[in-house]
Structures are given as C-alpha cells and as structure tokens.
Design an enzyme around this catalytic site. Sequence first.
Site, PDB file in Angstrom:
ATOM      1  CG  HIS A 109      18.942  14.732  50.285  1.00 34.29           C
ATOM      2  ND1 HIS A 109      18.233  14.801  49.111  1.00 34.29           N
ATOM      3  CD2 HIS A 109      18.408  15.675  51.104  1.00 34.29           C
ATOM      4  CE1 HIS A 109      17.315  15.747  49.200  1.00 34.29           C
ATOM      5  NE2 HIS A 109      17.395  16.287  50.409  1.00 34.29           N
ATOM      6  CB  CYS A 114      20.156  10.286  44.581  1.00 34.55           C
ATOM      7  SG  CYS A 114      18.577  10.909  44.015  1.00 34.55           S
TER       8      CYS A 114
END
Length: 413
Positions: free
Chosen positions: A234, A284
């Site tokens: 992440h 991301c």
Amino acid sequence: MEEQQRRALRRGRARLVAALRVEPLWDPLEQRGLFTRPMLEELQSAGSRGEQARQLIIDLETRGKQAFPAFLSILRDTGQGNLAEMLIRECESRPVLPQLPDLRPVELELREEKQHKSQFISQILCKITTVITRILGSLCLIVTCPCQVYEIKADPCGHCLILNNVNFSRDSGLSTREGSDIDCEKLERRFKALRFTVLTRRDLKAQEMVLELQKLSRQDHNALDCCVVIILSHGCQTSHIQFPGGIYGTDGKPIPIEKIVNYFNGSNCPSLRGKPKLFFIQACGGEQRDQGFVVDCDSPEDEAPGGSLESDATPIQVPSDNMDEPDAIACLPTPGDILVSYSTFPGFVSWREKSSGSWYVEMLDSVLEQYAHSEDLLGMLVKVAGAVSAKPQRYKQIPGCFNFLRKKFFFAC
C-alpha cells in the site's frame, strides 16, 4: 537474404515507399511465414502508410533467404507486379560501391596497432555511432555506441530485492492486498531470467523493511553491475524533496520513497557508484481516482465483475505548514544513475486485480518478456505506460518514472 537482394531493396526503397500499397500485403505476409501476427500489428502501428512501407522494406532484409522471392510473389498476387519487376531490375544491375576514403585508413591502422590504441578506438566509436543488425531467428538487436550504454557483463549482474506486503495488521486499517503474490511470482521469474540474484521478503513491518534495504545497500556490489529494488505494498502521499510517495509496512507505518532511494545513492552505497540502481514501485501515490472522462458511478466494482478490482491507496495526513513547496527551492540535489518507476502518477491510485495481480506488474512483466533482449529500459517503460493507460476499464492509470540514469540501460538476456 543475399547481399544483392538487400541492395536492390535499399536502392528501390524510395520508389517502393511512394508506390507500395501495404494494406493488401498483411495477410499474405503472415501466410507465407515472413512475419508473425504480433510483428505485423507492430508494423501497422508504425504511423502513416509511407512509414509502414518503409519499415516493412527495412524488416524484409532480416527475414532470411526466401524473403525476397516470396515478397516478389506477394507483390504480383496483390496487383503490384510493376514494383516486383522494378526490384528484379535493381537486383540485376551492377551495384555501385560507396566511397569511404576517410574510414579505410582508420580501419587498417586499428588492425595493425590494436594493442596500443584502445583509447583511440573508444574515441572513434563515440564519434561514429554504429548500428549493427544481427539475425537470431526473428530477433533484431540494435547495438548502440558503447560509451552511451551501461556495461552489464557480470553473472549474476546484480541483486534484486522484492518486498511483498500482503497482510496488514488490524490496527493499521489497511486491507489485505489480494493478488500481490501473483505479482511477486511473476517478478521473481522474470528477474531470475534476466540474470539477477533474487531475494524476496514478505509481510514486513516498516522497520523490518528499512533493515532489509540497509542490509542490501551495505553489501559489497563491486563485482556486480547494477541493483534492483521492487516494492509491492500500500502507498500514500508524503512530503518530499526528491521522490514523491511513501510505502506502508504491515504495521501501517509509512516509509518515504526518497528515503528508500537514498540508501543506495553514491554517498551511502559506494560500491554502486556509477552503476544503475533501479526501483520499481507497485503502490498508490495517493487516493485520487483518474476517471479519464465523466462517469456516473463512484466505484470501480461497477466495471470489474465480482468486485475484484482494488487499489493500493491509503492517504497520509501531513500538516499544511510542514509541506514543502518545490517551486520555492532554488537548487535540488540530483542523484545519479537512479531510476524510480512508479505504477501510477503521484497522487493517484494504482489498480490491482485479485485474480491476475496489478495492472502495472502484469504489463511490466509482459513487456520485459517481449522486448528485454532488444530495447533499452526507458523505451520499455514507455510501452508499459501505453499498455496500462489503454486498459478498457472505467478508471484509468498511467505509470511514470523519475529518471536520473546517465546512459541507456539494456538488460543482459
């Protein structure tokens, strides 16, 4: 292909490009086995009809002994017999040899004094960039001037560290990254095939990730030619000076990407000075979703059956008074020999399928498989960006990179 036939194609190239109708040729070229369908599709994407014709004629020179007569037959079958006759006349005419008065003495001198003039050879090669086409089946390898290419000769050529975070602590508030193991397996196979020593670490907390990165940066890389770091996790936005974005450990603590990169710069990792250091980040860069155009829905699940489309986005809150203002900084350090490839544009989410892995890694693996033997890294990353951005999904994604390499980088295949 015989040299006489090659000369005929070269001498008649301008007339062929002007008159050749390429559209009727595609199917016969595939049926005769001169080109595969993917190669033809690449030819068709070359641009205008003239550019397609020019590239087709250039590629014909590499297709083997039967290519020239087969091409003549195809021209006749498609109503272009006049071009076939023109090529036959060119083939039968006596070739005019080019005059190379400047090169001949240099060539003879280099043969006689090869042992004593290596520096002179290097200067000549730098001034005259040599493009050599070698035929390895259907493979065409373009060799660039040696002084403009990183030397990748060691075996193994370098270390490849893969940090794969899948399961996150409940307190972190971060979801399980289903599909990341698929990405990891693809990249392990790919970089082993590219002659790297691959080490994979799974589900590490932030401090454990830092320790692995520091351990790698402190190793002796003198006998190796490069280093690769791949992070699957992440991600988030962070305050930065050099490289945007941050990566989460499984405990939910972020590590700035610029901190990761700087472990390997010239000051902190002397044995990698002057050598390429490549970072591939599947995470991301923020929580914005690029729709590409106005849509009615707010969720990608409407476009991905079964709700298998996920993002690696999790925002990090940074007080506004601590935010750096890049435009206010007069001069920033520029790390040399570093390339950071991001799966998405800074500030935007990066999409991942539970069943097939992330869009970015899927395309990166595919492009490396097809082109690593012949194209440099930056050219391949452009292909990856084009393939990811063209995916037919409601939400869009565009990979990019921060490139501080000083030369072209070719993988050793």
